[in-house]
Design a protein around this motif. Structure first.
Motif, PDB file in Angstrom:
ATOM      1  N   LYS A 149       4.498  -2.252 -13.164  1.00 34.56           N
ATOM      2  CA  LYS A 149       3.608  -2.381 -12.012  1.00 34.56           C
ATOM      3  C   LYS A 149       3.635  -3.808 -11.476  1.00 34.56           C
ATOM      4  O   LYS A 149       3.811  -4.754 -12.238  1.00 34.56           O
ATOM      5  CB  LYS A 149       2.187  -1.997 -12.396  1.00 34.56           C
ATOM      6  CG  LYS A 149       2.033  -0.504 -12.687  1.00 34.56           C
ATOM      7  CD  LYS A 149       0.587  -0.131 -12.896  1.00 34.56           C
ATOM      8  CE  LYS A 149       0.447   1.377 -13.079  1.00 34.56           C
ATOM      9  NZ  LYS A 149      -0.968   1.789 -13.243  1.00 34.56           N
ATOM     10  N   ASN A 181       5.959   1.250  -7.308  1.00 33.12           N
ATOM     11  CA  ASN A 181       4.837   1.010  -8.219  1.00 33.12           C
ATOM     12  C   ASN A 181       3.714   0.296  -7.467  1.00 33.12           C
ATOM     13  O   ASN A 181       3.955  -0.544  -6.595  1.00 33.12           O
ATOM     14  CB  ASN A 181       5.303   0.171  -9.405  1.00 33.12           C
ATOM     15  CG  ASN A 181       6.391   0.866 -10.199  1.00 33.12           C
ATOM     16  OD1 ASN A 181       6.193   1.947 -10.721  1.00 33.12           O
ATOM     17  ND2 ASN A 181       7.572   0.237 -10.255  1.00 33.12           N
ATOM     18  N   ARG A 218      -0.381  -1.507  -7.349  1.00 32.84           N
ATOM     19  CA  ARG A 218      -1.552  -2.108  -7.994  1.00 32.84           C
ATOM     20  C   ARG A 218      -2.602  -2.369  -6.919  1.00 32.84           C
ATOM     21  O   ARG A 218      -2.286  -2.845  -5.820  1.00 32.84           O
ATOM     22  CB  ARG A 218      -1.191  -3.421  -8.691  1.00 32.84           C
ATOM     23  CG  ARG A 218      -0.224  -3.267  -9.857  1.00 32.84           C
ATOM     24  CD  ARG A 218      -0.837  -2.552 -11.052  1.00 32.84           C
ATOM     25  NE  ARG A 218      -1.843  -3.303 -11.726  1.00 32.84           N
ATOM     26  CZ  ARG A 218      -1.626  -4.175 -12.723  1.00 32.84           C
ATOM     27  NH1 ARG A 218      -0.375  -4.419 -13.106  1.00 32.84           N
ATOM     28  NH2 ARG A 218      -2.611  -4.787 -13.317  1.00 32.84           N
ATOM     29  N   GLU A 219      -3.833  -2.065  -7.275  1.00 32.33           N
ATOM     30  CA  GLU A 219      -4.941  -2.193  -6.321  1.00 32.33           C
ATOM     31  C   GLU A 219      -5.827  -3.374  -6.691  1.00 32.33           C
ATOM     32  O   GLU A 219      -6.151  -3.573  -7.862  1.00 32.33           O
ATOM     33  CB  GLU A 219      -5.757  -0.898  -6.313  1.00 32.33           C
ATOM     34  CG  GLU A 219      -6.882  -0.846  -5.304  1.00 32.33           C
ATOM     35  CD  GLU A 219      -7.571   0.514  -5.313  1.00 32.33           C
ATOM     36  OE1 GLU A 219      -8.807   0.545  -5.529  1.00 32.33           O
ATOM     37  OE2 GLU A 219      -6.864   1.533  -5.118  1.00 32.33           O
ATOM     38  N   VAL A 232      -1.332  -7.760  -9.664  1.00 32.78           N
ATOM     39  CA  VAL A 232      -2.561  -7.340  -8.978  1.00 32.78           C
ATOM     40  C   VAL A 232      -2.894  -8.368  -7.888  1.00 32.78           C
ATOM     41  O   VAL A 232      -3.002  -9.564  -8.173  1.00 32.78           O
ATOM     42  CB  VAL A 232      -3.743  -7.240  -9.957  1.00 32.78           C
ATOM     43  CG1 VAL A 232      -5.029  -6.896  -9.210  1.00 32.78           C
ATOM     44  CG2 VAL A 232      -3.457  -6.206 -11.025  1.00 32.78           C
TER      45      VAL A 232
END
Length: 268
Positions: A5, A98, A100-101, A8
């Protein structure tokens, strides 16, 4: 196969230019289409900014846009929004898909124009002997008490020599009620007559200005330092000394109250 991932992204930040009002960090603004920056995503990835209203409801998440990460800072501008509270959050995607939040940022859009009502201690007719009159400003919402405190200009009749500019109001406690004691007996004010006009400079927490048309009471305070003049007294020709109801007098203006004192000059 790439299942790692991406980094962030940091929480979106409302730009200072879009965060109008009392604070540039409270995320309350009058700007309908605010701008944001997002940092923390890796160069080469893609970052999106999304938002939804508060409280959320199904299907209400809106994509602002998706930008390639070409440097540490990525900029976004939302579409024009209606007055409400929204949560904005960034999403990073790498080239493999992929995702990421990042954390949400709560932003309040407030474009409601405030109103104000001005009232005066006692009544709106004053004189120099009153020393001062307390003007109370009742606003429809909380005013900016940090960066643009409410101020008043006082325009006395008879020229500009005695006028007062940018006088700070006193906060009554909750930010909606403010006051200012208008001087009436300083040098040069002893003989003025006419309307004491006020002008107000104030904004709410979001930065909305209180316009003149939304203020009641700017030109209702009247000062009268001219004493009424007694010009004549008369008694009806058929009036005897025992009848005190048939007499009259002339004054230069209407008075609120007064009295007549009789003094015996001769007789029993």
């Amino acid at each position: 196969v790439d299942i790692s991932k991406p980094t962030v992204p940091n929480q979106a930040d409302l730009t200072d230019a879009s965060d109008g009002g009392e604070s540039s960090t409270d995320d309350v603004t009058y700007v309908a289409a605010p701008s944001f920056t997002v940092v923390g995503s890796d160069v080469g990835d893609f970052v999106s900014l999304k938002y939804y209203p508060v409280p959320p409801s199904g299907g209400d998440t809106v994509l602002v846009s998706t930008q390639p990460v070409l440097s540490d800072t990525v900029s976004f501008t939302s579409p024009a929004l209606t007055d409400s509270t929204y949560k904005f959050y960034p999403v990073t995607n790498d080239t493999a898909g992929n995702e990421r939040e990042g954390a949400t940022l709560t932003v309040t859009i407030d474009r409601v124009i405030p109103t104000a009502i001005i009232s005066f201690d006692g009544d709106s007719l004053v004189r120099s002997g009153d020393v001062q009159t307390l003007a109370t400003f009742q606003f429809s919402e909380e005013m900016d008490a940090t960066t643009n405190l409410p101020k008043v200009n006082v325009d006395y009749p008879g020229g500009t020599a005695n006028d007062l500019q940018n006088q700070l109001l006193t906060n009554g406690g909750d930010g909606t009620v403010w006051s200012y004691a208008i001087p009436l007996n300083t040098a040069g004010l002893e003989a003025i007559d006419g309307v004491i006009s006020l002008s107000l400079n104030s904004t709410d927490l979001a930065g909305n200005i209180v316009p003149v048309d939304n203020i009641t009471g700017l030109s209702v305070l009247r000062v009268d330092n001219t004493k009424p003049v007694f010009s004549s007294f008369y008694v009806d020709s058929d009036t005897s000394i025992n009848d005190l109801n048939k007499f009259g007098w002339a004054l230069s203006e209407t008075v609120e109250s007064g009295y007549i004192k009789f003094e015996k000059k001769s007789g029993p």
